[in-house]
Design an enzyme around this catalytic site. Structure first.
Site, PDB file in Angstrom:
ATOM      1  N   CYS A   1       0.533  -1.075  -0.181  1.00 14.83           N
ATOM      2  CA  CYS A   1       0.044   0.226  -0.230  1.00 14.83           C
ATOM      3  C   CYS A   1       0.848   0.971   0.034  1.00 14.83           C
ATOM      4  CB  CYS A   1      -0.668   0.047   1.248  1.00 14.83           C
ATOM      5  SG  CYS A   1      -0.263  -0.439   2.927  1.00 14.83           S
ATOM      6  N   TYR A   2       1.806   1.144   0.550  1.00 13.99           N
ATOM      7  CA  TYR A   2       2.733   2.455   0.308  1.00 13.99           C
ATOM      8  C   TYR A   2       4.072   1.811  -0.638  1.00 13.99           C
ATOM      9  CZ  TYR A   2       0.130   4.427   3.797  1.00 13.99           C
ATOM     10  OH  TYR A   2      -0.776   5.301   4.919  1.00 13.99           O
TER      11      TYR A   2
END
Ligand code: SF4
Ligand code: SF4
Lengths: 523, 133
Positions: free
Chosen positions: A154-155
């Protein structure tokens, strides 16, 4: 009875300041706020209140005065700010982040970080730290941001470099775990060398005194029972309106050393009241301007706000002793300290305030103006502050070793009248560098090194008294090993004689003894 | 402007009343800021508040009597913008050049300064600077 009453009082104050003894004057916060709104609230500073209470007594003072303003502007090391940077594209979960090369704590959600005042720059050492970053943010200066991360689904981003000002941040909130010590000890130094402490530079042999805190203007000292100060109190913080949100860390109300946790919007603050600082030989810090309005709800509070510098006493403490319990030389009042000269061990020495008394006074004045101009209203507290909390030391599982635990007790010594040749023989026989010289009572009078002997041979000098060094750096038996290791470093020496209180030689400690210990610790 | 002159005495010269005789001779007030005497000799730092010609004359008189002289050309600045009157510097100043006024402002009187530089690193906001030229 007196003691019982006191505990009883404390118990009640702790649970929200319930009226106990009937007071003649009773005002509510709402009533006082109404007066502010109407423009007829009577506001005075804590310094002005001293005179009013002295002249008219607390009951009349309580009737007349509605609010007393206080102020302080001192180094508050336990300060910092929460910042939120917003998300980058692609987004990053900041694992470590630096602001102008000062690391901020980012062990929280992706783009939040806490910049602490005492964190040092990785490139500029003591000259720049978290306190300076905070000041630069307040000034609207550009701050270089660098972040690294390990990358997740997600990051995904692993690195980020950018430049921001406070306007680019979503939140910039000054959030101080400990502010506004009610009062603090005064410091001096018994050692024969200058020391650099968080209490400033302390000259040798008790040659100066430093102190912090604003005495009669001290915010917490004007309401030491926390009858009006508590969670939710609105205050002056760094030039803006901020709040108290808890008791401060190390809160020690029973010792008149209460503290508060404070919070406020950094974006609204004024750099005149938020200053990054370097304390020589110690590190960086943040000077924070803080003022609390004390509503005069009854004569009891009027009385505490009437406290004068003459009545506030602090311990003059010897910072020359590097232990938790430092020796106390005597008590001094803020009146003496503010006069600029204090007597220590028979001589009059100059005093440094460390916190700005001028700006403390200014802050109390600004708070007064704000209220008179209807820009500042009192907040009702939602919870009291503890009045019986005790400040405990850290739990240590092993006591730190001191000199007597490690020193060599069987020491070969010589007398000043002994000959240089006899000393040369001692050095030849044994493998050591320092020969302590003692008088007939066993008192240390000097030291001779193998180097001194080598130089003296052939100069025609005969007695040790002619070559000994009488200015010897010594350690006491109870001196912590960590403090002695610092002495070795700063004086570039490899051994110290250990002496008793009367100067009698008890043993000797060398850097070899110390390295054995450090070796043990590492393992 | 006040000039500062450092006098270096050899060991023998410390025993002669040179300073007193020059004060008598010139009638100029010579303010001693700092004095130090040891077995090897001595040092005196003078502040002389007089016109240049007179100061030069005084320097010449000392030199004629075998005293080494050196005019200190230094300046100390207190940056009033930066200073927030914390007072950390004042108890370190050996001559009282830095002091707290009645309204708790910190003031610098350069005439009293001996440029020992103790105060400079003690200032938490770097408001004190000494320049040499
Ligand atoms: S350099 Fe600083 S401490 Fe030294 S005399 Fe001058 S003002 Fe005082
Ligand atoms: S230490 Fe610096 S800031 Fe503090 S009073 Fe002295 S010059 Fe001003």
């Amino acid at each position: 009875m007196e003691k019982y009453k006191y505990q009883y009082l404390q118990h009640f104050f702790k649970f929200g300041g319930i009226e106990l003894t009937k007071t003649k004057v009773n005002k509510s916060i709402a009533e006082i706020n109404d007066r502010i709104k109407r423009g007829d609230a009577v506001v005075v500073t804590a310094e002005e209140m001293v005179e009013i209470v002295r002249e008219r007594g607390e009951v009349e003072a309580a009737k007349e005065v509605d609010i007393v303003t206080t102020g302080t502007f001192g180094a508050m090391c336990s300060s910092g700010a929460w910042l939120n940077f917003g998300h980058a594209d692609p987004p990053i979960k900041m694992q470590r982040v630096w602001l102008n090369d000062v690391e901020a704590y980012s062990g929280v959600a992706a783009v939040d970080a806490y910049i602490g005042a005492t964190q040092l720059s990785e490139t500029r050492d003591f000259e720049y730290g978290g306190g300076h970053v905070i000041e630069d943010l307040v000034r609207g200066k550009e701050i270089k941001v660098k972040a690294i991360a390990y990358g997740t689904d997600c990051y995904p981003r692993k690195e980020l470099e950018t430049i921001v000002t406070k306007d680019d941040l979503n939140q910039a909130v000054l959030c101080n775990p400990r502010s506004a010590y009610q009062r603090y000890v005064a410091a001096t130094n018994s050692r024969d060398e200058t020391i650099y402490t968080y209490m400033g530079t302390l000259l040798p042999n008790y040659s100066n005194v430093t102190y912090s805190g604003s005495g009669a203007l001290s915010p917490l000292h004007n309401d030491p029972n926390y009858e009006t100060i508590g969670v939710g109190t609105r205050i002056f913080l760094g030039g803006a309106q901020g709040y108290i949100f808890w008791e401060g860390t190390q809160h020690a109300p029973t010792k008149a050393m209460g503290t508060i946790m404070t919070i406020g919007n950094l974006k609204e603050m004024d750099a005149r009241y938020i200053r990054g600082a370097t304390i020589e030989g110690y590190g960086t810090s943040l000077y924070v301007g803080l003022g609390i309005p004390i509503p005069i709800i009854n004569e009891r509070v009027a009385k505490t706000t009437g406290i004068s510098d003459e009545e506030i006493r602090v311990d003059l403490t010897d910072y020359g002793v590097p232990r938790r319990e430092r020796p106390i030389l005597k008590e001094v009042t803020y009146a003496e300290l503010k006069s600029g000269r204090v007597e220590v061990e028979g001589k009059e020495v100059p005093v440094s305030p460390l916190s700005s008394l001028k700006q403390a006074r200014e802050i109390a004045g600004i708070l007064k103006n704000w209220i008179e101009d209807k820009k500042f209203f009192l907040a009702q507290t939602v919870e009291g502050l503890s009045t019986d909390q005790v400040f405990k030391p850290i739990k240590q599982i092993a006591a730190a070793p001191v000199a007597k635990d490690l020193m060599t007790r069987e020491v070969v010594t010589a007398r000043p009248s002994d000959s240089i040749t006899s000393a040369a023989k001692i050095f030849a026989k044994r493998n050591f560098d320092h020969l302590p010289i003692v008088d007939e009572k066993g008192k240390l009078v000097g030291i001779v090194t193998s180097w001194n002997i080598a130089v003296a041979v052939g100069t025609g000098k005969r007695k040790l008294s002619e070559i000994l060094t009488s200015k010897v750096i010594v350690a006491s038996e109870d001196e912590p090993i960590d403090a002695i290791a610092r002495k070795f470093e700063t004086h570039r020496i490899s051994g110290v004689p250990v002496v008793g209180t009367g100067g009698e030689l008890r043993g000797i400690l060398t850097s070899e003894d110390l390295s054995k210990l450090i070796g043990r610790r590492r393992r | 402007m006040t000039k500062k002159v450092l006098l270096k005495y050899s060991a023998e010269k410390t025993k002669e009343p040179i300073l007193a005789s020059i004060i008598k001779e010139t009638g100029t007030l010579l303010n001693i800021l700092h004095a130090e005497v040891s077995a090897e000799g001595g040092e005196i730092l003078l502040a002389i508040d007089a016109p240049d010609a007179e100061v030069n004359q005084i320097i010449k008189l000392f030199e004629q009597r075998g005293i080494e002289t050196k005019e200190l050309k230094r300046a100390i600045q207190l940056d009033e913008e930066k200073c927030f009157d914390c007072g950390a510097c004042i108890s370190l100043c050996p001559t009282g050049a830095l002091r707290l006024t009645d309204d708790y402002s910190v003031e610098l009187d350069e005439d009293k300064c001996i440029y020992c530089e103790i105060c400079v690193p003690s200032c938490p906001v770097r408001a004190l600077k000494i320049s040499k030229f």
